[in-house]
Design an enzyme around this catalytic site. Structure first.
Site, PDB file in Angstrom:
ATOM      1  N   PRO A  61     -23.460 -19.649 -38.744  1.00 39.10           N
ATOM      2  CA  PRO A  61     -23.531 -18.214 -38.447  1.00 39.10           C
ATOM      3  C   PRO A  61     -24.301 -17.452 -39.531  1.00 39.10           C
ATOM      4  O   PRO A  61     -24.755 -18.052 -40.509  1.00 39.10           O
ATOM      5  CB  PRO A  61     -22.063 -17.810 -38.469  1.00 39.10           C
ATOM      6  CG  PRO A  61     -21.479 -18.675 -39.539  1.00 39.10           C
ATOM      7  CD  PRO A  61     -22.242 -19.974 -39.533  1.00 39.10           C
ATOM      8  N   TRP A  62     -24.369 -16.123 -39.358  1.00 39.85           N
ATOM      9  CA  TRP A  62     -25.184 -15.310 -40.263  1.00 39.85           C
ATOM     10  C   TRP A  62     -24.415 -14.691 -41.415  1.00 39.85           C
ATOM     11  O   TRP A  62     -25.004 -14.050 -42.275  1.00 39.85           O
ATOM     12  CB  TRP A  62     -25.918 -14.205 -39.494  1.00 39.85           C
ATOM     13  CG  TRP A  62     -25.058 -13.452 -38.505  1.00 39.85           C
ATOM     14  CD1 TRP A  62     -25.079 -13.593 -37.146  1.00 39.85           C
ATOM     15  CD2 TRP A  62     -24.060 -12.461 -38.779  1.00 39.85           C
ATOM     16  NE1 TRP A  62     -24.146 -12.763 -36.560  1.00 39.85           N
ATOM     17  CE2 TRP A  62     -23.512 -12.048 -37.547  1.00 39.85           C
ATOM     18  CE3 TRP A  62     -23.573 -11.880 -39.960  1.00 39.85           C
ATOM     19  CZ2 TRP A  62     -22.505 -11.089 -37.439  1.00 39.85           C
ATOM     20  CZ3 TRP A  62     -22.568 -10.925 -39.866  1.00 39.85           C
ATOM     21  CH2 TRP A  62     -22.043 -10.540 -38.625  1.00 39.85           C
ATOM     22  N   LYS A  93     -29.126 -26.046 -37.616  1.00 38.73           N
ATOM     23  CA  LYS A  93     -29.740 -24.837 -37.070  1.00 38.73           C
ATOM     24  C   LYS A  93     -29.016 -23.621 -37.655  1.00 38.73           C
ATOM     25  O   LYS A  93     -27.861 -23.351 -37.318  1.00 38.73           O
ATOM     26  CB  LYS A  93     -29.606 -24.807 -35.539  1.00 38.73           C
ATOM     27  CG  LYS A  93     -30.401 -23.664 -34.934  1.00 38.73           C
ATOM     28  CD  LYS A  93     -29.939 -23.283 -33.546  1.00 38.73           C
ATOM     29  CE  LYS A  93     -28.809 -22.307 -33.561  1.00 38.73           C
ATOM     30  NZ  LYS A  93     -29.083 -21.011 -34.201  1.00 38.73           N
ATOM     31  N   PRO A  94     -29.700 -22.885 -38.523  1.00 36.62           N
ATOM     32  CA  PRO A  94     -29.066 -21.664 -39.028  1.00 36.62           C
ATOM     33  C   PRO A  94     -29.112 -20.568 -37.962  1.00 36.62           C
ATOM     34  O   PRO A  94     -29.791 -20.715 -36.947  1.00 36.62           O
ATOM     35  CB  PRO A  94     -29.938 -21.290 -40.230  1.00 36.62           C
ATOM     36  CG  PRO A  94     -31.261 -21.942 -39.996  1.00 36.62           C
ATOM     37  CD  PRO A  94     -31.028 -23.134 -39.096  1.00 36.62           C
ATOM     38  N   SER A 115     -18.684 -17.718 -33.521  1.00 33.80           N
ATOM     39  CA  SER A 115     -17.676 -16.990 -32.744  1.00 33.80           C
ATOM     40  C   SER A 115     -16.902 -17.931 -31.815  1.00 33.80           C
ATOM     41  O   SER A 115     -17.391 -19.006 -31.447  1.00 33.80           O
ATOM     42  CB  SER A 115     -18.357 -15.905 -31.919  1.00 33.80           C
ATOM     43  OG  SER A 115     -19.232 -16.513 -30.997  1.00 33.80           O
ATOM     44  N   THR A 120     -18.875 -18.665 -28.510  1.00 37.88           N
ATOM     45  CA  THR A 120     -19.891 -19.724 -28.604  1.00 37.88           C
ATOM     46  C   THR A 120     -19.226 -21.079 -28.820  1.00 37.88           C
ATOM     47  O   THR A 120     -19.686 -22.098 -28.292  1.00 37.88           O
ATOM     48  CB  THR A 120     -20.894 -19.419 -29.737  1.00 37.88           C
ATOM     49  OG1 THR A 120     -21.373 -18.090 -29.583  1.00 37.88           O
ATOM     50  CG2 THR A 120     -22.065 -20.368 -29.731  1.00 37.88           C
ATOM     51  N   GLU A 167     -15.288 -24.050 -36.316  1.00 38.31           N
ATOM     52  CA  GLU A 167     -14.713 -23.060 -37.238  1.00 38.31           C
ATOM     53  C   GLU A 167     -15.032 -21.700 -36.647  1.00 38.31           C
ATOM     54  O   GLU A 167     -16.177 -21.238 -36.714  1.00 38.31           O
ATOM     55  CB  GLU A 167     -15.335 -23.204 -38.640  1.00 38.31           C
ATOM     56  CG  GLU A 167     -15.066 -24.535 -39.308  1.00 38.31           C
ATOM     57  CD  GLU A 167     -13.603 -24.726 -39.698  1.00 38.31           C
ATOM     58  OE1 GLU A 167     -12.844 -23.740 -39.726  1.00 38.31           O
ATOM     59  OE2 GLU A 167     -13.219 -25.876 -39.955  1.00 38.31           O
ATOM     60  N   CYS A 201     -14.759 -14.189 -41.682  1.00 34.62           N
ATOM     61  CA  CYS A 201     -13.805 -14.661 -40.668  1.00 34.62           C
ATOM     62  C   CYS A 201     -12.371 -14.578 -41.149  1.00 34.62           C
ATOM     63  O   CYS A 201     -11.454 -14.520 -40.336  1.00 34.62           O
ATOM     64  CB  CYS A 201     -14.160 -16.081 -40.263  1.00 34.62           C
ATOM     65  SG  CYS A 201     -14.349 -17.159 -41.683  1.00 34.62           S
ATOM     66  N   GLU A 205     -11.992  -9.407 -32.853  1.00 35.24           N
ATOM     67  CA  GLU A 205     -12.768  -9.366 -34.099  1.00 35.24           C
ATOM     68  C   GLU A 205     -13.737  -8.198 -34.045  1.00 35.24           C
ATOM     69  O   GLU A 205     -14.468  -8.053 -33.061  1.00 35.24           O
ATOM     70  CB  GLU A 205     -13.611 -10.645 -34.187  1.00 35.24           C
ATOM     71  CG  GLU A 205     -13.119 -11.634 -35.157  1.00 35.24           C
ATOM     72  CD  GLU A 205     -14.141 -12.723 -35.461  1.00 35.24           C
ATOM     73  OE1 GLU A 205     -14.881 -13.132 -34.566  1.00 35.24           O
ATOM     74  OE2 GLU A 205     -14.174 -13.162 -36.613  1.00 35.24           O
TER      75      GLU A 205
HETATM   76  P1  NAD Z   1     -22.321 -16.784 -32.957  1.00 40.34           P
HETATM   77  O1  NAD Z   1     -21.288 -17.590 -32.276  1.00 40.34           O
HETATM   78  O2  NAD Z   1     -22.975 -15.705 -32.219  1.00 40.34           O
HETATM   79  O3  NAD Z   1     -23.508 -17.711 -33.499  1.00 40.34           O
HETATM   80  C1  NAD Z   1     -23.247 -18.793 -34.380  1.00 40.34           C
HETATM   81  C2  NAD Z   1     -24.374 -19.803 -34.234  1.00 40.34           C
HETATM   82  O4  NAD Z   1     -24.347 -20.342 -32.921  1.00 40.34           O
HETATM   83  C3  NAD Z   1     -25.773 -19.224 -34.424  1.00 40.34           C
HETATM   84  O5  NAD Z   1     -26.541 -20.156 -35.138  1.00 40.34           O
HETATM   85  C4  NAD Z   1     -26.254 -19.060 -32.995  1.00 40.34           C
HETATM   86  O6  NAD Z   1     -27.665 -19.063 -32.881  1.00 40.34           O
HETATM   87  C5  NAD Z   1     -25.654 -20.285 -32.340  1.00 40.34           C
HETATM   88  N1  NAD Z   1     -25.510 -20.199 -30.892  1.00 40.34           N
HETATM   89  C6  NAD Z   1     -25.379 -19.097 -30.134  1.00 40.34           C
HETATM   90  N2  NAD Z   1     -25.245 -19.439 -28.833  1.00 40.34           N
HETATM   91  C7  NAD Z   1     -25.286 -20.788 -28.777  1.00 40.34           C
HETATM   92  C8  NAD Z   1     -25.183 -21.734 -27.711  1.00 40.34           C
HETATM   93  N3  NAD Z   1     -25.023 -21.369 -26.449  1.00 40.34           N
HETATM   94  N4  NAD Z   1     -25.260 -23.059 -28.028  1.00 40.34           N
HETATM   95  C9  NAD Z   1     -25.401 -23.466 -29.297  1.00 40.34           C
HETATM   96  N5  NAD Z   1     -25.523 -22.606 -30.345  1.00 40.34           N
HETATM   97  C10 NAD Z   1     -25.458 -21.280 -30.088  1.00 40.34           C
HETATM   98  O7  NAD Z   1     -21.608 -16.252 -34.297  1.00 40.34           O
HETATM   99  P2  NAD Z   1     -22.216 -15.242 -35.373  1.00 40.34           P
HETATM  100  O8  NAD Z   1     -22.157 -13.876 -34.758  1.00 40.34           O
HETATM  101  O9  NAD Z   1     -23.498 -15.762 -35.908  1.00 40.34           O
HETATM  102  O10 NAD Z   1     -21.148 -15.348 -36.576  1.00 40.34           O
HETATM  103  C11 NAD Z   1     -20.012 -14.610 -36.647  1.00 40.34           C
HETATM  104  C12 NAD Z   1     -18.828 -15.397 -36.136  1.00 40.34           C
HETATM  105  O11 NAD Z   1     -18.632 -16.568 -36.942  1.00 40.34           O
HETATM  106  C13 NAD Z   1     -17.512 -14.650 -36.233  1.00 40.34           C
HETATM  107  O12 NAD Z   1     -16.794 -14.856 -35.042  1.00 40.34           O
HETATM  108  C14 NAD Z   1     -16.799 -15.323 -37.403  1.00 40.34           C
HETATM  109  O13 NAD Z   1     -15.405 -15.211 -37.384  1.00 40.34           O
HETATM  110  C15 NAD Z   1     -17.252 -16.721 -37.287  1.00 40.34           C
HETATM  111  N6  NAD Z   1     -17.107 -17.436 -38.557  1.00 40.34           N
HETATM  112  C16 NAD Z   1     -16.102 -18.346 -38.680  1.00 40.34           C
HETATM  113  C17 NAD Z   1     -15.913 -19.026 -39.879  1.00 40.34           C
HETATM  114  C18 NAD Z   1     -14.818 -20.039 -40.042  1.00 40.34           C
HETATM  115  O14 NAD Z   1     -14.831 -20.738 -41.037  1.00 40.34           O
HETATM  116  N7  NAD Z   1     -13.884 -20.143 -39.114  1.00 40.34           N
HETATM  117  C19 NAD Z   1     -16.771 -18.781 -40.953  1.00 40.34           C
HETATM  118  C20 NAD Z   1     -17.795 -17.843 -40.798  1.00 40.34           C
HETATM  119  C21 NAD Z   1     -17.959 -17.194 -39.587  1.00 40.34           C
END
Ligand code: NAD
Length: 493
Positions: A152-153, A177-178, A230, A233, A251, A285, A382
């Site tokens: 995630p970002w 993949k970031p 998230s 996802t 996670e 998170c 969230e």
């Molecule tokens: P996101 O789910 O939108 O994206 C995360 C990653 O998944 C990105 O690299 C995105 O490009 C990729 N992605 C999106 N759609 C996809 C698909 N259909 N198939 C495969 N990959 C896909 O999350 P975000 O908005 O980047 O990050 C914030 C979220 O991350 C929050 O919900 C946060 O709680 C969570 N988070 C959790 C932890 C933990 O340790 N539990 C740590 C950090 C962040």
């Protein structure tokens, strides 16, 4: 004549090649201006990366634990030598204050990598004995192969290391993949890995969004998907990975409770709530998002927390006097603003904040919502911004019921000076980490990961190392008998 400044372009890293195909703008969250461009991967690059990763993994997986450990320690040293550069890049790309990236994220992630480099030397099978007469059994921990990592970002560098560290230590290669808007420190760390002598092909960075992510989840050459992001996802990833029965670690999101009992040190709790709620602009998170305060001390806690919140300085990430920077993107700010606007419409009191400051960048002021119904979106979902709800409770049973009454279960904290209560609460709270009289600290040696819809599996600690291995039972005949008694079930001569 006007000079047009050429923006730095960041290519992907596949094997030892820098691949520049595709082009996406990257926006500085503090200014709203494009500051760099990045390559954009496709399913073709995923495919190429998997082939190269597989070749590299075969040799890497055969190295002794000590050899892998040494290579990873050199990688960690090389990252440390570039800490300042990496921290600046991380701050520009995400908007987080330099004091957080340079003083927190980067050194902590490097410590994490060193932990895994050391922990793998302690890896052992659990069995070596005669569990069946005439046979010796042993348990081996094998590498999985090529691991797909999707991050995630909010903590791009740290999340990358949390996956690369255990995956590489365990003998795997990785295609990572970031997040599409924050790829820079992941790209840079892959270059540093090559410079440090880590074999080419062990870390491959393919940039892009959901399309590239889905290609990673469905590629038959990838045996495990390690995802942080998230919950929505995460569910999609589990679905995509299931036809090939891939291993997944997820996670996911969190909505951490922060429970303050009347017998707590209220000043310590009010102070602790400030970083717990607003660090990384609340894009964490495990951030405290729901504070529950016992009736008797509710006003005392709230007054002090509001007072301290007003001291939090929102500003330029590169200014030493900044405590929190902007949100990562305009989309994220709109989401946060939308949640607060909805709360206002529902009659929920805004004790401070809830404003979009004038000027460029995606800033939002630290915001406290008070007495929101437990069923409100701001309590259940969230928000991922500097917004926190402060609610009240009457007794321990109610505090526990409210804390557990959400789909998430990543982390939470309990504030009390009563030892028995601290132990009762920490056992009963449904979350992967419970802090007592603090909120947020973590250590490389300790696990991090969720209950319920916050995910499956653990990051950090030896538990994470185990996630990236497969247990194998090897059973050897030690009798030398050609004719064994049990053969008579089908060969009774
Ligand atoms: P996101 O789910 O939108 O994206 C995360 C990653 O998944 C990105 O690299 C995105 O490009 C990729 N992605 C999106 N759609 C996809 C698909 N259909 N198939 C495969 N990959 C896909 O999350 P975000 O908005 O980047 O990050 C914030 C979220 O991350 C929050 O919900 C946060 O709680 C969570 N988070 C959790 C932890 C933990 O340790 N539990 C740590 C950090 C962040």
């Amino acid at each position: 004549m006007e000079t047009i400044e050429k923006l730095t372009h960041y290519p992907m890293v596949i094997g030892d090649q820098l691949v520049s195909s595709g082009n996406e703008d990257l926006v500085d969250p503090a200014t709203g201006e494009v500051f760099a461009t990045v390559a954009l991967g496709t399913t073709e690059e995923v495919d190429r990366a998997v082939t190269i990763a597989r070749e590299a993994q075969v040799a890497w997986g055969k190295l002794s634990y000590g050899e892998r450990s040494l290579a990873l320690l050199k990688f960690a040293d090389a990252l440390e030598a570039k800490s300042e550069e990496l921290a600046r890049l991380e701050s520009q790309n995400t908007g987080k204050p330099l004091k957080l990236s340079l003083g927190g994220d980067i050194p902590f992630a490097i410590d994490n990598l060193r932990y895994f480099a050391s922990a793998v030397r302690r890896q052992e099978g659990t069995a070596a004995g005669e569990y069946l007469g005439g046979y010796t059994s042993m348990v081996r921990r094998e590498p999985i192969g090529v691991v797909g990592a999707i991050t995630p970002w909010n903590y791009p560098f740290m999340m990358a290391i949390w996956k690369l560290g255990p995956a590489l230590a365990a003998g795997n290669a990785v295609v990572i993949k970031p997040a599409p808007n924050t790829p820079l420190t992941t790209i840079e760390l892959a270059k540093v890995a090559l410079e440090s002598g880590l074999p080419a092909g062990l870390i491959n960075v393919v940039t892009g969004g959901a399309e590239v992510g889905e290609a990673i989840c469905t590629h038959p050459g990838i045996r495990m998907v390690s995802f942080t992001g998230s919950t929505r996802t995460g569910k999609r990833i589990a679905e995509l990975a299931s036809p090939l029965v891939k291993r997944v670690t997820l996670e996911l999101g969190g909505k951490a409770p922060f429970i303050v009992f009347a017998d707590a040190d209220i000043e310590a709790a009010a102070r602790g709530a400030v970083p717990a709620a607003y660090m990384n602009t609340g894009q964490d998170c495990t951030a405290a998002t729901r504070i529950y305060v016992q009736n008797e001390v509710f006003e005392q806690f709230l007054d002090r927390f509001v007072e301290l919140t007003k001291k939090v300085r929102v500003g330029n990430p590169f200014d030493d006097a900044t405590d929190i920077g902007p949100l990562v993107s305009e989309t994220q700010r709109l989401k946060v603003k939308g949640c607060v606007d909805e709360a206002r419409q529902q009659g929920i009191r805004v004790a401070t904040g809830g404003e979009v400051p004038d000027g460029p960048g995606f800033f939002y002021t630290p915001t406290i919502l008070v007495d929101a119904p437990q069923s409100a979106n701001c309590v259940q979902e969230e928000i991922f911004g500097p917004v926190i709800v402060v609610n009240r409770f009457s007794d321990e049973a109610e505090a526990l019921q409210l804390a557990n009454d959400i789909p998430y279960g990543l982390a939470g904290s309990v504030w009390t000076l009563n030892v028995q209560r601290a132990l009762r609460m920490s056992a009963a709270m449904e979350c992967g980490t419970v802090w007592v009289n603090d909120h947020l600290p973590i250590a490389s040696e300790m696990p991090h990961g969720g209950f319920k819809q916050s995910g499956i599996g653990k990051d950090m600690s030896h538990y994470a190392l185990e996630e990236y291995t497969i247990v194998k039972h090897v059973i050897m005949d030690i009798s030398g008998d050609q004719k064994k008694a049990w053969h008579s079930v089908v060969l009774d001569d």
